[in-house]
Design a protein around this motif. Structure first.
Motif, PDB file in Angstrom:
ATOM      1  N   HIS A 139     -13.632   6.129  -0.521  1.00 44.28           N
ATOM      2  CA  HIS A 139     -12.477   6.633   0.349  1.00 44.28           C
ATOM      3  C   HIS A 139     -11.560   7.481  -0.420  1.00 44.28           C
ATOM      4  CE1 HIS A 139     -10.597   3.075  -1.659  1.00 44.28           C
ATOM      5  NE2 HIS A 139      -9.007   3.614  -1.245  1.00 44.28           N
ATOM      6  N   ASP A 141      -5.142   5.862   3.728  1.00 43.47           N
ATOM      7  CA  ASP A 141      -6.355   6.052   3.193  1.00 43.47           C
ATOM      8  C   ASP A 141      -7.386   6.728   4.165  1.00 43.47           C
ATOM      9  OD1 ASP A 141      -5.811   4.455   0.966  1.00 43.47           O
ATOM     10  OD2 ASP A 141      -7.020   2.758   1.714  1.00 43.47           O
ATOM     11  N   HIS A 187      -7.439   7.796  -1.197  1.00 42.80           N
ATOM     12  CA  HIS A 187      -6.128   7.190  -1.209  1.00 42.80           C
ATOM     13  C   HIS A 187      -5.317   8.408  -1.308  1.00 42.80           C
ATOM     14  CE1 HIS A 187      -2.736   4.159  -2.042  1.00 42.80           C
ATOM     15  NE2 HIS A 187      -2.449   5.187  -2.506  1.00 42.80           N
ATOM     16  N   HIS A 204       0.800  -1.366   0.014  1.00 38.84           N
ATOM     17  CA  HIS A 204       0.054  -0.031   0.028  1.00 38.84           C
ATOM     18  C   HIS A 204       0.962   1.367  -0.088  1.00 38.84           C
ATOM     19  CE1 HIS A 204      -3.316   2.438   1.903  1.00 38.84           C
ATOM     20  NE2 HIS A 204      -3.643   2.222   0.648  1.00 38.84           N
TER      21      HIS A 204
END
Ligand SMILES: [Zn+2]
Length: 272
Positions: A249, A174, A251, A170
């Motif tokens: 969401h 987030d 990011h 990742h």
């Protein structure tokens, strides 16, 4: 003898205390930031790390510091920057990153078709170029504002498995926020790229100066154009769920000297 020892200890301490920016940003771990003191000089020293120009600012109106992004792929141990042709070492400490397992119904987002792989390759090249932007401007603020109101959800650096297949870790942070929530520039900057990408969905890149770049992904709507100058707090788009996303969401990626690093550092929310 004891007096002498304590005197030696006192005189071996740095002559000046660390400044605010150093205390805020110096998290020298893989995926973190190293702040390296460069001393006093009339002109900003030119610094490179891994053959990429790095951010240099003057702290407390006195001494120069280099603010260097450390890629996730770097191992703990000694690293080196080049400052005006002179090598300077710094230490990278270990950091453990957890695993995350995500189930996607759309198998195409786990193992894309050859046609989509071509598209992804093209899009990655475009985004890589944006991360390599280096403009001379000074970032307006290094303690960033949060780009949206909302709790942090997935942290940076999670080792991710989509339908049990390991993919890239990742690369950002987030925020959970409802679709349509306005996204604000965490610092001033210029919009250098927008796109609608296979993985990242509707995306905006902002150049904050000297290789410090933000990327915002999965937007429902983009309200800026390439070339726009944004002030700190200007709205650049709205939260959505476009691209490879399991629900609305934001990011947010932060990159320094072309290294993707933990954005939580820049909002004072880093936990070791
Ligand atoms: Zn994310």
């Amino acid at each position: 003898m004891r007096l002498l020892l304590s005197l030696l200890l006192i005189f071996s301490l740095p002559a000046h205390a660390e400044g605010f920016i150093t205390r805020l940003l110096n998290k020298p771990v893989p995926g973190g930031v190293a702040v390296i003191a460069l001393g006093e000089a009339p002109q900003a020293p030119r610094v490179r790390y891994q053959d990429t120009p790095a951010l240099v600012i003057k702290e407390d109106g006195q001494r120069w510091i280099a603010i260097v992004g450390i890629p996730l792929s770097v191992n703990a141990g000694t690293q080196q920057i080049d400052a005006n042709g002179r090598p300077l070492s710094f230490q990278v400490e270990p950091r453990h990153y957890r695993e995350q397992r995500i189930t996607l119904k759309n198998q195409e987002q786990v193992s894309p078709s050859p046609a989509n792989l071509k598209r992804i390759e093209r899009e990655l090249a475009e985004q890589r170029d944006a991360y390599r932007h280096f403009s001379p401007r000074q970032p307006s603020n290094l303690l960033f504002d949060r780009p949206v109101d909302g709790p942090l959800s997935s942290p940076f650096g999670l080792r991710r498995f989509f339908n049990d297949q390991e993919r890239n870790p990742h690369s950002g942070l987030d925020f959970a926020a409802p679709a349509g929530t306005p996204i604000k520039a965490p610092a001033a900057g210029q919009v250098i790229l927008t796109g609608d990408y296979f993985f990242n969905g509707k995306t905006v890149f902002i150049d904050h100066g000297q290789g410090l770049i933000s990327m915002f992904c999965h937007l429902s709507n983009i309200s800026v154009e390439v070339g726009d100058e944004l002030a700190r707090g200007d709205v650049l788009g709205k939260v959505g769920s476009t691209g490879r996303s399991t629900g609305p969401h934001l990011h947010w990626n932060v990159s320094l000297n072309d290294a993707r690093i933990d954005p939580s550092i820049f909002i004072g929310a880093f936990t070791p």
